[in-house]
Write an enzyme that holds these catalytic residues in place. Structure first.
Site, short mmCIF file in Angstrom:
data_model
loop_
_atom_site.label_atom_id
_atom_site.label_comp_id
_atom_site.label_asym_id
_atom_site.label_seq_id
_atom_site.Cartn_x
_atom_site.Cartn_y
_atom_site.Cartn_z
N HIS A 14 -2.72 4.51 9.58
CA HIS A 14 -1.41 5.07 9.94
C HIS A 14 -1.61 6.35 10.74
O HIS A 14 -1.25 7.44 10.28
CB HIS A 14 -0.58 5.35 8.69
CG HIS A 14 -0.31 4.15 7.84
ND1 HIS A 14 -1.25 3.56 7.03
CD2 HIS A 14 0.81 3.40 7.69
CE1 HIS A 14 -0.72 2.52 6.41
NE2 HIS A 14 0.53 2.40 6.79
N HIS A 23 0.82 -1.23 0.00
CA HIS A 23 0.00 0.00 0.00
C HIS A 23 0.85 1.28 0.00
O HIS A 23 0.36 2.36 0.34
CB HIS A 23 -0.96 0.00 1.19
CG HIS A 23 -0.27 0.07 2.53
ND1 HIS A 23 -0.74 -0.58 3.64
CD2 HIS A 23 0.86 0.72 2.95
CE1 HIS A 23 0.05 -0.33 4.66
NE2 HIS A 23 1.03 0.46 4.28
N GLU A 52 3.44 -5.62 8.81
CA GLU A 52 2.15 -5.41 8.12
C GLU A 52 1.67 -6.69 7.43
O GLU A 52 0.48 -6.87 7.19
CB GLU A 52 2.27 -4.29 7.09
CG GLU A 52 2.42 -2.90 7.70
CD GLU A 52 2.56 -1.78 6.67
OE1 GLU A 52 2.44 -0.61 7.07
OE2 GLU A 52 2.81 -2.05 5.46
N HIS A 87 9.99 -3.95 4.61
CA HIS A 87 10.42 -2.55 4.68
C HIS A 87 10.59 -2.11 6.12
O HIS A 87 9.94 -2.62 7.03
CB HIS A 87 9.50 -1.60 3.91
CG HIS A 87 8.08 -1.41 4.38
ND1 HIS A 87 7.17 -2.43 4.50
CD2 HIS A 87 7.39 -0.29 4.72
CE1 HIS A 87 5.99 -1.95 4.88
NE2 HIS A 87 6.10 -0.64 5.03
C1 DHB Z 1 6.24 3.88 3.28
C2 DHB Z 1 5.64 2.63 3.34
C3 DHB Z 1 4.52 2.41 4.14
O1 DHB Z 1 3.91 1.19 4.27
C4 DHB Z 1 3.98 3.45 4.84
O2 DHB Z 1 2.85 3.21 5.54
C5 DHB Z 1 4.58 4.71 4.84
C6 DHB Z 1 5.71 4.91 4.03
C7 DHB Z 1 7.43 4.13 2.42
O3 DHB Z 1 7.84 3.23 1.66
O4 DHB Z 1 7.95 5.22 2.44
FE FE Z 2 2.21 1.16 5.86
#
Ligand code: DHB
Ligand code: FE
Length: 284
Positions: free
Chosen positions: A59, A12, A240, A193
């Site tokens: 978020h 997302h 996540e 991530h």
């Molecule tokens: C990023 C990824 C995310 O899942 C998020 O909620 C906020 C930022 C990113 O890749 O910068």
């Molecule tokens: Fe996220």
């Protein structure tokens, strides 16, 4: 009787939404991401659901640190668009399905899963970016959406195992709804991530590939993976991915039926700070 016809899994990344909204989708960097969703947009046109049950995480848009529901079901007639970061995206308001959502809340809570019932809620990139990736830029989203928010931001967060069991309960709830609706369940977020700390920028392609393989072939085994392994291997925000197990738990094979058909699989690095993963599984 309502049926779950398929499940969709996708990252997302908020920058994907910003790329669409600011006319950058044709730039080479983003084209490599959007190429993976050409199939999916066509597939959505050919497999238009009556309702999407969309599992995502908020978020700090609808919920702050003041109230942290582990599982929250959106029962409203509509959900306004809001966001942190780039701000609210210029996308259609999300229309809900209060009757089905109330039925699912009744069934799942009676089945011993505690849900927070949310009658008013704004939705952020966790929900709108998956809709944009799958549906493009329509005037209105193709069908009602039931938002289902999972806390994967503030510990303690629910285990993969709990999410997988909850998916099974959601399937029972949907299958006991007395209208012939075609329902898709989407699991969103991920893949590897980390946005913070010394390991910020972490990507783990081997882990992501293994996760996709196991999600398809052996989700019950994958559901036993503890949090610490997600965080170690996929980074702090890789957690996540437990949300994908809710969607997978609602598929037929987990509940005594046949294995799903893999309609589409896509993986690409990078998009912003994350690895993008995407799957479409159809019930046979
Ligand atoms: C990023 C990824 C995310 O899942 C998020 O909620 C906020 C930022 C990113 O890749 O910068
Ligand atoms: Fe996220």
């Amino acid at each position: 009787m309502a049926r779950i016809t398929s499940s969709v899994y996708t990252s997302h990344v908020p920058a994907i939404g910003a790329a669409i909204d600011h006319g950058k989708a044709r730039e080479p960097y983003w084209q490599l991401v959007f190429n993976g969703y050409d199939f999916s947009k066509q597939w959505m046109r050919e497999h238009k659901p009556d309702v999407i049950f969309l599992v995502y995480n908020d978020h700090a848009t609808a919920f702050s640190l003041e109230i942290i529901p582990t599982f929250a079901i959106g029962t409203a007639a509509e959900f306004k668009i809001a966001d942190e970061g780039w701000g609210p995206r210029p996308v259609p308001t999300v229309v809900g399905h209060p009757v089905l959502a109330a039925h699912i809340a009744q069934s799942v809570i009676q089945d011993d899963f505690d849900l927070t019932i949310v009658n008013k809620m704004d939705v952020d990139h966790g929900l709108t970016v998956p809709l944009s990736l799958m549906c493009g830029e329509p005037q209105a989203w193709p069908c009602p959406v039931i938002p289902f928010a999972v806390n994967v931001v503030q510990y303690p967060v629910p285990s993969g195992r709990r999410c997988f069991m909850l998916g099974q309960s959601i399937r029972r709830a949907i299958e006991s709804f007395d209208e012939p609706l075609n329902v898709q369940i989407w699991g969103t977020g991920g893949m590897s991530h980390q946005l913070q700390g010394p390991r910020a920028g972490l990507i783990n392609k081997e882990f992501d590939k293994r996760f996709l393989d196991m999600l398809i072939a052996d989700p019950a085994h994958l559901a036993n993976m503890p949090h610490i392994e997600y965080v170690r291997e996929a980074g702090s925000e890789g957690i996540e991915l437990v949300m994908w197990l809710i969607a997978r738990g609602a598929m037929a094979d987990v509940n005594g039926g046949k294995p799903p058909r893999v309609a589409h699989r896509f993986y690409h690095v990078p998009a912003s700070n994350t690895a993008v993963g995407h799957l479409i599984l159809e019930n046979n």
